[in-house]
Design a protein around this motif. Structure first.
Motif, PDB file in Angstrom:
ATOM      1  N   SER A  93      51.750 -90.221   8.697  1.00  0.00           N
ATOM      2  CA  SER A  93      50.327 -90.302   8.991  1.00  0.00           C
ATOM      3  C   SER A  93      49.653 -91.346   8.115  1.00  0.00           C
ATOM      4  O   SER A  93      48.665 -91.969   8.524  1.00  0.00           O
ATOM      5  CB  SER A  93      49.665 -88.930   8.789  1.00  0.00           C
ATOM      6  OG  SER A  93      49.728 -88.537   7.431  1.00  0.00           O
ATOM      7  N   LYS A 120      42.383 -84.912  14.307  1.00  0.00           N
ATOM      8  CA  LYS A 120      43.562 -85.449  13.633  1.00  0.00           C
ATOM      9  C   LYS A 120      43.498 -85.289  12.120  1.00  0.00           C
ATOM     10  O   LYS A 120      44.245 -85.908  11.383  1.00  0.00           O
ATOM     11  CB  LYS A 120      43.735 -86.929  13.996  1.00  0.00           C
ATOM     12  CG  LYS A 120      44.116 -87.153  15.453  1.00  0.00           C
ATOM     13  CD  LYS A 120      44.350 -88.620  15.751  1.00  0.00           C
ATOM     14  CE  LYS A 120      44.758 -88.830  17.198  1.00  0.00           C
ATOM     15  NZ  LYS A 120      46.055 -88.202  17.513  1.00  0.00           N
ATOM     16  N   ALA A 123      42.985 -88.512   9.479  1.00  0.00           N
ATOM     17  CA  ALA A 123      43.331 -89.794  10.096  1.00  0.00           C
ATOM     18  C   ALA A 123      42.488 -90.927   9.516  1.00  0.00           C
ATOM     19  O   ALA A 123      41.290 -90.792   9.295  1.00  0.00           O
ATOM     20  CB  ALA A 123      43.131 -89.726  11.613  1.00  0.00           C
TER      21      ALA A 123
END
Length: 230
Positions: free
Chosen positions: A95, A141, A144
Motif C-alpha cells: 500500500s 481505502k 491511501a
C-alpha cells in the motif's frame, strides 16, 4: 488442589467474560510464570488483532511450559503468528507503493459558496461529481496516499490550499502548469509525512479524462512507476 488446576479454572472463567484478553492479563499479574496462561493470552491477543503481543506471549509459553508436547504447540502458534505478521507487513509495503491521482474539476466551492474564504484546501475546494466520487472511494481505502492533479498547480496534496481559478490544460492561453514543471514535481518534490518523492511510488492510479492520464504518464516517464486507470 494443585496450583495448575486452580489456574486453569481461572483461565476458563476469564474466557467466559466479555473481554477475555483483559481478564487474562490481570490474571497474569498473579501468575507471571505459568506457560498455559501465557499460551491463552497469546490466543486472546490474536483475537484482538494484537499480533505482536500474541507473538510475545507464545514465546513466553514455549519457555515456561514444562513438557515438550506443550512447547511444540507454542512453537506452532509462534510460526502461525509470524506468518500473519509477515503478510501484514507485505500488505503495508504494498500500500505504501501505491499512489492515487485525482483530477481537479471546473466546479469549485466558490461556485456554490461565493463568500467562501479566498484559500481553501484542495480536498474541500473541488466540488465536481468525479472528485466527490473519488473522495468516497479513497475513504474506503484507509491510509491511501493521493494527490490532486491541478491544471494550475500541478500535483498537490489534498490539504494544499488553493484559490479560485479557471485554467485548462487544453487552453494554453489560460496559463496551465507546464509539462516541465509536472516532470520536476514528479521527480523531485517530496510529499506526505514521510517526505516521499512521488517518483518512489511504483503503482499510480489516475482518475480523470484522457488529458490528465496523458499528463501523468508524461510526468512519470523514465521512473519505475506503472500508470493505470482507476
Amino acid at each position: 488442589m494443585p496450583n495448575w488446576n486452580r489456574i486453569n479454572k481461572y483461565i476458563e472463567k476469564a474466557w467466559k467474560k466479555d473481554n477475555p484478553y483483559k481478564h487474562l492479563k490481570e490474571l497474569r499479574e498473579s501468575f507471571p510464570n505459568d506457560g498455559h496462561l501465557a499460551f491463552n493470552l497469546g490466543k486472546a491477543a490474536m483475537e484482538e488483532g494484537k499480533l505482536d503481543k500474541a507473538f510475545s506471549y507464545f514465546k513466553e509459553a514455549e519457555e515456561q511450559y514444562p513438557k515438550s508436547e506443550f512447547k511444540k504447540k507454542a512453537r506452532n502458534k509462534i510460526k502461525e503468528v509470524s506468518n500473519l505478521l509477515e503478510k501484514e507487513s507485505n500488505i503495508k509495503k504494498s500500500s505504501d507503493d501505491v499512489l492515487y491521482i485525482v483530477s481537479c474539476t471546473k466546479t469549485k466551492i466558490w461556485d456554490e459558496e461565493p463568500d467562501a474564504p479566498r484559500f481553501v484546501p484542495a480536498k474541500d475546494a473541488y466540488r465536481g461529481s468525479s472528485f466527490s466520487s473519488a473522495k468516497k472511494k479513497l475513504g474506503n481505502k484507509g491510509d491511501a496516499k493521493w494527490v490532486v492533479l491541478s491544471a494550475r498547480y500541478g500535483f498537490i496534496e489534498p490539504e494544499h490550499p488553493i484559490s479560485n481559478y479557471d485554467v485548462k490544460f487544453g487552453d494554453l492561453n489560460s496559463g496551465p502548469v507546464s509539462e516541465t514543471t509536472l516532470k520536476q514535481q514528479a521527480r523531485n518534490q517530496k510529499r506526505f509525512e514521510e517526505n516521499k518523492p512521488l517518483s518512489d511510488f511504483h503503482e499510480i492510479y489516475v482518475l480523470g479524462n484522457k488529458v490528465y492520464k496523458r499528463k501523468t504518464k508524461d510526468a512519470f516517464e523514465g521512473t519505475d512507476a506503472t500508470i493505470m486507470e482507476w
